[in-house]
Design an enzyme around this catalytic site. Structure first.
Site, PDB file in Angstrom:
ATOM      1  N   SER A  32       0.803  -1.221   0.000  1.00  0.00           N
ATOM      2  CA  SER A  32       0.000   0.000   0.000  1.00  0.00           C
ATOM      3  C   SER A  32       0.836   1.273   0.000  1.00  0.00           C
ATOM      4  O   SER A  32       0.383   2.315  -0.474  1.00  0.00           O
ATOM      5  CB  SER A  32      -0.945   0.000   1.209  1.00  0.00           C
ATOM      6  N   GLY A  66      -2.005  -4.207   0.993  1.00  0.00           N
ATOM      7  CA  GLY A  66      -2.128  -5.425   1.772  1.00  0.00           C
ATOM      8  C   GLY A  66      -1.194  -6.534   1.341  1.00  0.00           C
ATOM      9  O   GLY A  66      -1.187  -7.606   1.960  1.00  0.00           O
ATOM     10  N   ASN A  95       3.802  -5.654   5.603  1.00  0.00           N
ATOM     11  CA  ASN A  95       2.623  -6.418   6.051  1.00  0.00           C
ATOM     12  C   ASN A  95       3.012  -7.744   6.687  1.00  0.00           C
ATOM     13  O   ASN A  95       2.302  -8.247   7.561  1.00  0.00           O
ATOM     14  CB  ASN A  95       1.666  -6.637   4.883  1.00  0.00           C
ATOM     15  N   ASP A 176      -4.380   6.494  10.283  1.00  0.00           N
ATOM     16  CA  ASP A 176      -4.012   5.148  10.713  1.00  0.00           C
ATOM     17  C   ASP A 176      -2.591   5.067  11.258  1.00  0.00           C
ATOM     18  O   ASP A 176      -2.188   4.064  11.839  1.00  0.00           O
ATOM     19  CB  ASP A 176      -4.189   4.133   9.578  1.00  0.00           C
ATOM     20  N   HIS A 179       0.314   5.139   6.907  1.00  0.00           N
ATOM     21  CA  HIS A 179       0.457   5.564   5.521  1.00  0.00           C
ATOM     22  C   HIS A 179       0.735   7.070   5.421  1.00  0.00           C
ATOM     23  O   HIS A 179      -0.043   7.868   5.949  1.00  0.00           O
ATOM     24  CB  HIS A 179      -0.808   5.215   4.728  1.00  0.00           C
TER      25      HIS A 179
END
Length: 199
Positions: A32, A66, A95, A176, A179
């Protein structure tokens, strides 16, 4: 030859000489952070790199939000066959770390991707990341060590930290906390571009 024609030919020759010796197709295999999660189209660092390097160089962004190193390894052979890149940017593993996957598996997957890329005559640029501190000092250190080890063993152009320069500034990240926001994407782009083996 008329003087006007001589001038035109001179300008064209100068322009051609100013171009890089060879063009490159660059394949970005990422998650991502490279797919532009939470950003408007064209704002992500890969899009900015494309804008910066076109038209001489071509960027193929095969990044998926992801994505893990397992997924990247599974997709890489077809991407290499289809796009025949000169350079592969590997930005994978965050991830894996966030899911607490074994670091031995991450290291093996990254090494296999380096091997596959080299067999396809592509140069590899490795991009690393860091995990949040709440994952504990041992696991976060092991995570960073995987990238250091792969880069050193294979003598790769290496970006140790994609978010270098703002990693501890929470205002530079989306809500979040993972990012980066649009305003720092150019910083990320220049961090990676500096390591690209372009002629």
């Amino acid at each position: 030859m008329p003087s006007a024609m001589v001038n035109i030919v001179s300008v064209l020759c100068a322009a051609l000489l100013a171009l890089p010796a060879s063009a490159a197709t660059i394949l970005v295999m990422g998650d991502s952070l490279s797919a532009g999660y939470g950003l408007a189209p064209g704002q992500g660092w890969v899009s900015l790199l494309q804008q910066d390097l076109e038209p001489r160089h071509r960027i193929i962004n095969a990044s998926i939000s992801g994505e893990t190193s397992d997924g990247g390894l599974a997709r890489l052979p077809e991407a290499l066959r289809r796009h025949k890149p000169d350079i592969v940017i590997l930005e994978l593993g965050a991830n894996d770390g966030l899911r607490g996957l074994p670091m031995s598996r991450l290291q093996d997957n990254l090494q296999q991707m380096v091997n596959l890329s080299r067999r396809a005559a592509a140069r590899v640029v490795l991009v690393g990341m860091a995990l949040p501190s709440n994952y504990g000092p041992r696991y976060t250190a092991e995570f960073r060590a995987v990238y250091d080890s792969i880069a050193k063993r294979n003598q790769l152009p290496y970006v140790p930290l994609l978010v270098a320069g703002f990693a501890t500034d929470i205002s530079k990240f989306q809500p979040d906390g993972l990012h980066p926001v649009a305003s720092v994407q150019a910083t990320m782009m220049h961090t990676v571009k500096a390591k690209l083996p372009l002629k």
